[in-house]
Design an enzyme around this catalytic site. Structure first.
Site, PDB file in Angstrom:
ATOM      1  N   ASP A  42     -10.397  -5.219  -1.341  1.00  0.00           N
ATOM      2  CA  ASP A  42      -9.384  -4.713  -0.410  1.00  0.00           C
ATOM      3  C   ASP A  42     -10.043  -3.855   0.662  1.00  0.00           C
ATOM      4  OD1 ASP A  42      -7.092  -3.765   0.808  1.00  0.00           O
ATOM      5  OD2 ASP A  42      -6.443  -2.526  -0.894  1.00  0.00           O
ATOM      6  N   ASP A  66       0.839  -1.203   0.000  1.00  0.00           N
ATOM      7  CA  ASP A  66       0.000   0.000   0.000  1.00  0.00           C
ATOM      8  C   ASP A  66       0.874   1.252   0.000  1.00  0.00           C
ATOM      9  OD1 ASP A  66      -2.807  -0.882   0.124  1.00  0.00           O
ATOM     10  OD2 ASP A  66      -2.165  -1.876   1.969  1.00  0.00           O
TER      11      ASP A  66
HETATM   12  O1  LIG Z   1      -5.604  -0.200   0.735  1.00  0.00           O
HETATM   13  C1  LIG Z   1      -5.706  -0.320   1.937  1.00  0.00           C
HETATM   14  C2  LIG Z   1      -6.136   0.843   2.765  1.00  0.00           C
HETATM   15  O2  LIG Z   1      -6.215   1.963   1.979  1.00  0.00           O
HETATM   16  C3  LIG Z   1      -5.307  -1.626   2.600  1.00  0.00           C
HETATM   17  O3  LIG Z   1      -4.830  -2.524   1.616  1.00  0.00           O
HETATM   18  C4  LIG Z   1      -6.425  -2.300   3.353  1.00  0.00           C
HETATM   19  O4  LIG Z   1      -7.115  -1.456   4.186  1.00  0.00           O
HETATM   20  C5  LIG Z   1      -5.927  -3.559   4.054  1.00  0.00           C
HETATM   21  O5  LIG Z   1      -6.040  -3.503   5.413  1.00  0.00           O
HETATM   22  P1  LIG Z   1      -7.227  -4.200   6.251  1.00  0.00           P
HETATM   23  O6  LIG Z   1      -7.346  -5.635   5.799  1.00  0.00           O
HETATM   24  O7  LIG Z   1      -6.759  -4.062   7.662  1.00  0.00           O
HETATM   25  O8  LIG Z   1      -8.492  -3.428   5.961  1.00  0.00           O
HETATM   26 FE   LIG Z   2      -4.601  -1.694  -0.502  1.00  0.00          FE
END
Ligand SMILES: O=C(CO)[C@H](O)[C@H](O)COP(=O)(O)O
Ligand SMILES: [Fe+2]
EC number: 5.1.3.1
Length: 219
Positions: A173, A33
């Protein structure tokens, strides 16, 4: 199906260990990210991180660029060893050109939509892309709650690729866990990013295996 652990919530001081853990657990991609403090309110890392990860893992590096005007950095990320570069349609007025630049650099091209952005915005680039990322939280931070209304986008994309000559994977995501992964898989998603579910637990390798089992045993 593919599992893509996000290093956003890994222990940065022990990153090689944390990457090794998800590789051992059977992950397919490593999700990186990239945030610039402009497009999103958070700052993370850039091409230097991709270059550092490249020699320590065999996993495909799935880079989610949350940066303004991403075309400025495509060559650098490609050189650093990115396997997939996913660009936000909201981050540039020239998304078609930017995606062509990614493909010309020999990297798989992905496009991503924020929760507030309709699929209409990416309709014209669907024939071009290898991956469409449906963001299921607002971008910028890990550990947020999954937004169920995004499932209709996943379903619509799945319909569109069945009725057209499109070849993209659908990636989800944000807020993916043992419950939300089932609904995403049922809606047609193929690639599942998971950050805090994996790295918020004591044994990240087992978390990856648990997610794979949930999808494999779900009808
Ligand atoms: O792009 C993202 C945030 O902008 C991350 O990839 C995503 O939030 C992953 O984290 P989680 O599984 O904790 O939500
Ligand atoms: Fe992401």
């Amino acid at each position: 199906m593919k599992i893509a652990p996000s290093i956003l919530n890994a222990d940065y001081a022990n990153l090689a260990r944390d990457v090794q853990a998800v590789e051992t657990g059977g992950a397919d991609y490593l999700h990186v990210d990239v945030m610039d403090g402009q497009f999103v309110p958070n700052i993370t890392f850039g091409p230097g991180m991709v270059a550092a990860l490249r020699p320590i893992t065999k996993l495909a590096l799935d880079c989610h660029l949350m940066i303004e005007a991403p075309e400025r950095y495509i060559a650098e990320f490609a050189k650093a060893g990115a396997d997939i570069l996913t660009l936000h349609v909201e981050s540039t007025p020239h998304i078609y050109r930017a995606l062509q630049m990614v493909k010309d650099a020999g990297v798989k091209a992905g496009v991503v939509v924020n929760p507030g952005t309709p699929l209409e915005m990416i309709k014209n680039v669907l024939p071009l892309v290898d991956q469409v990322l449906v963001l299921t939280v607002n971008p910028g931070f890990g550990g947020q709650k999954f937004i169920p209304a995004m499932l209709s986008k996943v379903k619509r994309l799945d319909q569109l690729r069945q009725t057209n000559d499109y070849h993209f994977d659908i990636e989800v995501d944000g807020g993916i866990n043992e419950q939300t992964i089932k609904t995403c898989a049922a809606a047609g998603a193929d690639v599942f990013v998971t950050g805090s579910y994996v790295y918020g637990a004591a044994a990240p390798a087992q978390q990856v295996q648990k997610l794979r089992n949930v999808v494999a045993t779900h009808d």
